[in-house]
Design a protein around this motif. Structure first.
Motif, short mmCIF file in Angstrom:
data_model
loop_
_atom_site.label_atom_id
_atom_site.label_comp_id
_atom_site.label_asym_id
_atom_site.label_seq_id
_atom_site.Cartn_x
_atom_site.Cartn_y
_atom_site.Cartn_z
N VAL A 286 0.62 -1.21 -0.02
CA VAL A 286 -0.05 0.05 -0.01
C VAL A 286 0.95 1.30 0.02
CG1 VAL A 286 -1.83 1.38 1.11
CG2 VAL A 286 -1.71 -1.37 1.34
N ASP A 288 1.36 5.01 0.61
CA ASP A 288 0.40 6.04 1.50
C ASP A 288 0.67 7.32 0.42
OD1 ASP A 288 0.16 8.47 3.32
OD2 ASP A 288 0.68 7.03 4.69
N GLU A 402 -7.53 9.47 -3.64
CA GLU A 402 -6.22 9.12 -3.28
C GLU A 402 -6.52 8.63 -1.69
OE1 GLU A 402 -2.68 10.78 -6.26
OE2 GLU A 402 -3.66 11.88 -4.47
N TYR A 406 -6.57 5.14 0.44
CA TYR A 406 -5.75 4.87 1.56
C TYR A 406 -6.25 4.50 2.94
CZ TYR A 406 -2.03 5.02 4.87
OH TYR A 406 -1.14 4.77 5.86
N SER A 409 -7.50 0.93 2.99
CA SER A 409 -6.44 0.09 2.45
C SER A 409 -6.15 -0.71 3.74
CB SER A 409 -5.39 0.81 1.87
OG SER A 409 -4.46 1.38 3.07
#
Length: 517
Positions: A286, A288, A402, A406, A409
């Motif tokens: 993932v 960031d 975005e 996140y 996620s």
């Protein structure tokens, strides 16, 4: 110096009968009773200066900065030097007696908000100095005609911080007297005289104070939660010290103009948090959205960070292939043009003393320890969200898509049941990167680095790694404190230092009061 003083004293006697030629007390160019409004603005710069100067060393200890630049990364200290003594200097010289002058002047004028401001900064300075150094001087500090000062226990300092912060809250809450927001706004570069925001800042100080005592029987997680709920309510309440950044003299100490971080490099732990390695267990799982704003890739496009005390990330032998905090490897940014820095390392970047994000992580930690997982999870999400917004505002804007991706996620725990203390503390560590140096060190030490706290909680295992060899004076132990400033204490106040063991070669490895059961 002694000869100079004797000459000046002799001249003073010689001119004692010539008042109009030699009476500085009536010289308008050298006022003996400066007004509060003239004393306040420089104090904010002193706060920033103290933290940033010492961050050059402490940043290595907590592994925000790398590159094998100095003894900070190997938990060391420098003998016969004021290195690592700037926070001490800020407390007793930069702020110090100036705060008392403001309090005295403002009490006479019944300007209670100025009194409250000075008390708030005094509470902050005692808190950060004791968290950085341990035992410090409080009860005898600033006593006139005293040349030797005894040290107070950290427990007593913590209690004094609570007392002063509450006094500040009371003074900012007063509606009588001559103090007004307009009068304070003239000098207040941070909150423009807004008493409500100063009250929130004070509650933030109380939350930090209460949060540090997790190893004590007196620790009360609900008290931390209550303080946070009265503290900073959003990023609009962040305590930010402004920098003009036009010339070196008024630029951010961390910016390229000042060139104080030219040899420093981003670290393995920061890279690993931003690419998901330490939050999901899988490198690159993932990414960031804060990564592009906070750090930079090497010239080959790979994100790398240094190991503590080595400057070698494992696959690169030349540390100069790793970006420094400015986000560049030379005189130009990756995107070209002049090197103006990035994130908190820009010339014009304001420096955070306290943020809403930090407060939410304090609440998340306290609620988790209390067993209130729902409250902990909500505060944890608030802390991450606020950090993303804060970072976004300092660089390339992070889009809603975005951020949403996140937040949904694997790097962010989606339910209270899956949340761990490690999740909270690592996201806090990341959010405070570049400014919360002492607070992050306090967290590392209250959890005894990778040993854990009194209840066995161990959030930094397999994330924080000690250097391959400690500084020679450590005896295999990690650093727990810095030493009082050399020039004032070891030269003039050595006997008092001996009483607390600060004359010992490994004094810097003695655990703090707050980290012990």
């Amino acid at each position: 110096m002694k000869k100079i003083y004797i000459v000046l004293f002799a001249l003073a006697i010689s001119f004692s009968g010539c008042k109009k030629y030699f009476d500085i007390n009536t010289d308008p160019a050298t006022p003996q009773n400066p007004e509060s409004r003239t004393l306040v603005p420089p104090l904010f710069a002193q706060m920033e200066r103290g933290v940033q100067f010492d961050a050059r060393y402490l940043g290595g200890t907590i592994q925000y900065f790398g590159g094998a630049v100095n003894v900070g990364e190997t938990h060391g200290w420098i003998q016969v030097s004021d290195a690592m003594g700037e926070i001490w200097r800020t407390c007793y010289y930069g702020l110090g007696a100036n705060l008392n002058l403001i309090i005295d002047d403002s009490q006479k004028k019944t300007e209670w908000n100025y009194v409250g401001l000075a008390q708030s900064l005094k509470a902050w300075s005692f808190q950060i100095t004791t968290d950085y150094t341990g035992e410090i001087i409080v009860k005898q500090a600033f006593e006139p005609n005293r040349f030797v000062f005894d040290y107070d226990s950290q427990e007593d300092v913590y209690a004094e911080v609570v007392r002063i912060a509450n006094e500040s809250i009371n003074n900012f809450s007063r509606t009588d007297g001559a103090g007004t927001q307009a009068k304070l706004a003239v000098a207040d570069l941070v909150y423009q005289g807004d008493a409500s925001k100063w009250i929130k800042f004070n509650y933030g100080l109380l939350a930090r104070n209460a949060s540090s005592t997790i190893n004590k029987a007196s620790y009360d997680p609900q008290k931390v939660i209550d303080y946070v709920d009265k503290a900073l309510a959003s990023n609009a309440d962040n305590f930010l010290v402004p920098n003009n950044g036009n010339i070196s003299a008024d630029a951010n100490f961390f910016g390229p103009l000042r060139s104080n971080l030219a040899s420093y490099r981003q670290t393995r732990i920061i890279v690993g948090l931003l690419d998901g390695t330490y939050l999901t267990g899988t490198a690159g799982s993932v990414i960031d959205p804060r990564r592009n704003n906070m750090i930079s890739p090497s010239q080959d496009g790979v994100y790398r960070g240094t190991n503590p005390g080595v400057g070698d990330p494992g696959t690169v032998t030349n540390k100069n292939q790793i970006p420094n905090p400015w986000g560049s490897l030379g005189s130009a940014n990756p995107g070209g043009g002049a090197n103006t820095g990035k994130y908190l390392f820009k010339d014009k970047a304001s420096f955070p003393i306290m943020t809403y994000s930090e407060m939410q992580f304090l609440k998340a930690e306290a609620a988790f320890r209390k067993g209130d997982l729902q409250t902990a999870h909500t505060a944890y999400l608030n802390g991450i969200s606020a950090s993303i917004d804060f970072v976004s505002a300092l660089g390339t804007a992070i889009t809603t898509a975005e951020k949403t991706a996140y937040m949904g996620s694997a790097s962010v725990k989606q339910t209270p049941a899956t949340l761990t203390l490690k999740d909270i503390m690592l996201q806090k560590y990341l959010a405070l990167y570049g400014y919360g140096f002492v607070e992050t060190w306090t967290d590392l030490r209250k959890y005894n680095y990778i040993t854990g706290d009194a209840k066995g909680n161990n959030p930094y295992v397999n994330t924080y790694f000690f250097p391959t060899s400690f500084y020679s004076d450590n005896g295999g132990k990690p650093a727990q404190r810095t030493r009082p400033r050399y020039n004032s204490e070891y030269i003039w106040n050595l006997e008092a230092l001996k009483k607390i063991g600060a004359d010992k070669i490994d004094y810097h490895t003695v655990p703090m009061w707050f980290s012990q059961p």
